[in-house]
Design an enzyme around this catalytic site. Structure first.
Site, PDB file in Angstrom:
ATOM      1  N   THR A 130      -6.037   1.550  -5.316  1.00 27.45           N
ATOM      2  CA  THR A 130      -5.590   0.152  -5.209  1.00 27.45           C
ATOM      3  C   THR A 130      -6.308  -0.729  -6.230  1.00 27.45           C
ATOM      4  OG1 THR A 130      -5.410   0.482  -2.838  1.00 27.45           O
ATOM      5  CG2 THR A 130      -5.193  -1.766  -3.625  1.00 27.45           C
TER       6      THR A 130
ATOM      7  N   GLU B 192       0.804  -1.217   0.000  1.00 23.90           N
ATOM      8  CA  GLU B 192       0.000   0.000   0.000  1.00 23.90           C
ATOM      9  C   GLU B 192       0.849   1.285   0.000  1.00 23.90           C
ATOM     10  OE1 GLU B 192      -3.400   0.438  -0.182  1.00 23.90           O
ATOM     11  OE2 GLU B 192      -2.885   2.549  -0.172  1.00 23.90           O
TER      12      GLU B 192
ATOM     13  N   HIS C  80      -1.382   3.321   4.904  1.00 22.70           N
ATOM     14  CA  HIS C  80      -2.420   3.987   4.109  1.00 22.70           C
ATOM     15  C   HIS C  80      -2.663   5.381   4.670  1.00 22.70           C
ATOM     16  CE1 HIS C  80      -6.290   4.914   2.318  1.00 22.70           C
ATOM     17  NE2 HIS C  80      -6.151   3.882   1.509  1.00 22.70           N
TER      18      HIS C  80
ATOM     19  N   ASP D 141       1.253  -0.131  -4.998  1.00 22.73           N
ATOM     20  CA  ASP D 141       0.008   0.044  -5.762  1.00 22.73           C
ATOM     21  C   ASP D 141      -0.125   1.417  -6.405  1.00 22.73           C
ATOM     22  OD1 ASP D 141      -0.458   1.283  -3.297  1.00 22.73           O
ATOM     23  OD2 ASP D 141      -2.437   0.390  -2.993  1.00 22.73           O
ATOM     24  N   HIS D 142       0.270   2.465  -5.688  1.00 23.75           N
ATOM     25  CA  HIS D 142       0.124   3.842  -6.214  1.00 23.75           C
ATOM     26  C   HIS D 142       0.853   4.782  -5.273  1.00 23.75           C
ATOM     27  CE1 HIS D 142      -2.746   4.228  -2.965  1.00 23.75           C
ATOM     28  NE2 HIS D 142      -3.352   3.139  -3.406  1.00 23.75           N
TER      29      HIS D 142
HETATM   30  C1  GP9 Z   1      -8.919  -0.663   0.768  1.00 25.85           C
HETATM   31  C2  GP9 Z   1      -7.471  -0.572   0.468  1.00 25.85           C
HETATM   32  C3  GP9 Z   1      -7.044   0.834   0.260  1.00 25.85           C
HETATM   33  O1  GP9 Z   1      -9.424  -1.932   0.842  1.00 25.85           O
HETATM   34  O2  GP9 Z   1      -7.149  -1.365  -0.602  1.00 25.85           O
HETATM   35  O3  GP9 Z   1      -7.568   1.334  -0.874  1.00 25.85           O
HETATM   36  P1  GP9 Z   1      -7.046   2.665  -1.557  1.00 25.85           P
HETATM   37  O4  GP9 Z   1      -7.676   3.803  -0.832  1.00 25.85           O
HETATM   38  O5  GP9 Z   1      -5.560   2.697  -1.435  1.00 25.85           O
HETATM   39  O6  GP9 Z   1      -7.503   2.538  -2.952  1.00 25.85           O
HETATM   40 MN    MN Z   2      -3.917   1.632  -2.051  1.00 26.21          MN
END
Ligand code: GP9
Ligand code: MN
Length: 631
Positions: A297, A253, A412, A471-472
């Site tokens: 994500t 994440e 996150h 992921d980003h």
């Molecule tokens: C939520 C997690 C975070 O289940 O994958 O999502 P994001 O906000 O990073 O898209």
């Molecule tokens: Mn994410």
């Protein structure tokens, strides 16, 4: 009462107050870049035009209704502005209709939501309070007009609108065609007209599926044949190196590459990952870019599973979860793999439960599969250490070979964690978000280290490959000032693109040939690359990405906002930079970016066509029952 003396109708007062308020919010609360005085002028005028558009309708109502109408429209308009601002603080983007319908996410976002509120947001509602107050007074600020007057008042609306559109078109030609440039749209026509535009776009895309036909998929096929040289079945050195091994795919994440080898007050942020990326058993792509958009994500998952681009607006996991795909889990299922996802959040978040089912995952271990207690959770839920630890037993119960995707959660936004669990200092800058970012990154690094140990202890490690991907981004442009302090350089467009690099490592136990690749690659290349490592030939596939190990694979990454990186250039926001130095190119030199930019636009367009038109229903991938063409 000055307003009474002025005898100014309330709808005019409301227009001025609401228009000026909106301008102040655009100018000082959003982070819109203003490059010249025409832009500044448009930014000032468009809120007044929008406000007039909304409030002038009231002249057609009787006096009492006029007041009621002005009260409620000013409130609703202000709420729209407010929600866009809150959304913007998180995503540096504006709300689109598909995002609005992601209702399931709203509840889960509560904790982030509160941290996104600022005290000055009250400004947004000051004019509403005043309009509300004035509308309730005895002195009458309503208007009574003859029909001609009403028509004239309405005609002014159209004049203002037309004037706004003409100015916008002068400032930014083709504005309305370039759908993914939401910031330009808002700057030029305002957030309200932008929403009207978004609604029109939404209706249009719905119609696209109905109108799509088989010939469109041939266009995609022809394009891909010409642009993907390694699709001819070429087998590079690493073909099949991980054949019959388990694949443990970890989506890390919000991890950006600038964390690598960084330190806070002398403490390494991510010691485990720093070593891992250069280990003998690891292949690391140091110039790997995320290509996500609003779906965050879920977009990264979509790209990896399908080697298609995500959509420019909304999350494709929501908007097109029922489409026909030829996704990675489905292909792996057909090749004897058991497939699963581990993620300790609500299964419905990002509509994953629906999408996963459609693309063929055998199991989804969501929040309910884990024991979540106040001691082992904070922020978004179950902390990563507990998450990995509790996952081992499920991993062991799976049939081998398996493909299991793990999605971490602790690192996150807003990156806050209990002080006693943090093993690195807070950073010190004007951005609370960046200050915390290093602590949760460190936490995830420790969690991954423990996970590797647990994989070894449970005997899974030796028979698996572990793929790790970011992921980003985690730090949005909103924090550029603090980022620039941390990196010790100005965040130009070029640097902004550099910051979109996220980890991508393939760890093969016992490999001993580890390498660091410099080639610019992206999430779109993951699917063909994994299939290649697993020795699975998917010649019938339609993918925009290419096997990263193929010799002919060029440096080429198109980001979802139309930016790109290739061997020689980095292009973003209309500016062409030299890749090696970051120098901004001008005049003829800048022309070098034009043909590549055309290819990028074409590619994004074709990928969008596949999704909007559900075009894979017309194509025979020749793999499984699920992908048999249907109409
Ligand atoms: C939520 C997690 C975070 O289940 O994958 O999502 P994001 O906000 O990073 O898209
Ligand atoms: Mn994410």
């Amino acid at each position: 009462m000055p307003f009474q003396k002025l005898r100014m109708p309330l709808f005019i007062i409301a227009t001025i107050l609401f228009g000026l308020k909106t301008y102040v919010v655009y100018r000082f609360m959003f982070d819109l870049s203003i490059e010249n005085s025409l832009q500044e002028f448009i930014l000032f005028v468009n809120p007044l035009a929008s406000a007039y558009l909304i409030f002038a309708i009231s002249v057609w109502l009787n006096p009492k209704r006029q007041m009621k109408y002005l009260r409620w429209t000013s409130l609703v308009g202000s709420l729209i502005l407010f929600f866009n601002l809150v959304f913007y603080r998180n995503f540096t983007d504006f709300i689109t209709i598909p995002v609005l319908f992601q209702g399931n996410n709203a509840a889960d976002l509560t904790s982030s939501f509160l941290t996104l509120l600022h005290i000055e947001d009250l400004i947004i509602f000051l004019d509403v309070a005043l309009i509300w107050y004035l509308s309730k007074q005895k002195f009458n600020l309503s208007v009574r007009m003859p029909k001609r007057g009403k028509i004239a008042a309405t005609a002014v609306t159209f004049l203002l609108l037309a004037g706004n559109v003409v100015l916008a078109e002068i400032e930014r030609p083709m504005l309305f065609v370039r759908a993914f440039d939401r910031e330009y749209l808002v700057k030029n026509i305002g957030v309200y007209n932008y929403h009207l535009y978004d609604m029109t776009m939404q209706t249009k895309t719905r119609a696209q599926r109905v109108l799509a036909d088989e010939s469109e998929i041939s266009e995609v096929e022809t394009y891909l044949d010409e642009h993907s040289p390694d699709r001819k079945g070429e087998k590079a050195d690493l073909f099949g190196i991980a054949e019959d091994k388990n694949v443990i795919f970890v989506s890390v994440e919000s991890f950006q590459n600038f964390l690598f080898d960084s330190n806070i007050n002398g403490t390494e942020t991510t010691p485990f990952l720093n070593d891992l990326k250069e280990s003998q058993d690891t292949i690391w792509f140091k110039n790997f870019y995320h290509q996500t958009a609003q779906g965050k994500t879920s977009d990264s998952e979509f790209i990896v599973e399908n080697s298609l681009y995500p959509l420019g607006r909304g999350a494709v996991y929501f908007t097109h979860a029922q489409n026909e795909y030829n996704a990675l889990p489905e292909i792996l299922n057909n090749n004897g793999y058991e497939t699963s996802v581990f993620h300790a959040n609500n299964k419905s978040f990002w509509n994953r439960d629906v999408m996963y089912e459609n693309i063929g995952y055998d199991e989804f271990y969501g929040e309910q599969s884990f024991e979540v207690t106040p001691e082992n959770s904070f922020g978004w839920g179950l902390e990563d250490k507990a998450f990995f630890e509790q996952s081992i037993k499920y991993l062991q119960s799976q049939e081998q070979p398996f493909y299991s995707k793990f999605i971490t959660l602790t690192h996150h936004f807003p990156f806050e964690m209990p002080e006693e669990k943090a093993n690195i200092d807070l950073y010190d800058s004007g951005s609370n978000t960046l200050n915390h970012y290093f602590q949760t990154a460190r936490y995830t690094d420790e969690a991954l280290e423990q996970f590797f140990q647990q994989l070894k202890d449970s005997g899974i490690y030796e028979d698996s490959i572990i793929v790790m991907m970011g992921d980003h981004y985690g730090i949005s442009e909103f924090h550029n000032k603090a980022m620039s302090q941390f990196l010790g350089k100005e965040i130009t467009g070029y640097e902004h693109v550099q910051l979109q690099r996220v980890p991508f490592m393939v760890h093969i136990p016992g490999y001993e040939n580890g390498q660091v690749y410099e080639k610019a690659v992206g999430q779109i290349d993951v699917k063909p690359t994994l299939l290649h490592l697993l020795g699975i030939e998917a010649e019938q596939d339609l993918t925009f990405g290419e096997n990263m190990f193929a010799e002919q694979k060029d440096d080429f990454v198109a980001l979802r906002d139309g930016s790109f990186i290739n061997e020689a250039y980095v292009f973003t926001d209309g500016i062409c930079y030299e890749r090696e130095t970051g120098t901004e190119l001008v005049d003829e030199q800048a022309e070098a970016c034009t043909p590549v930019k055309e290819q990028v636009d074409k590619e994004l367009q074709l990928s969008d066509n596949i999704i909007y038109g559900d075009l894979f229903r017309f194509y025979d991938f020749g793999q499984s029952d699920e992908s048999t063409p249907s109409s």
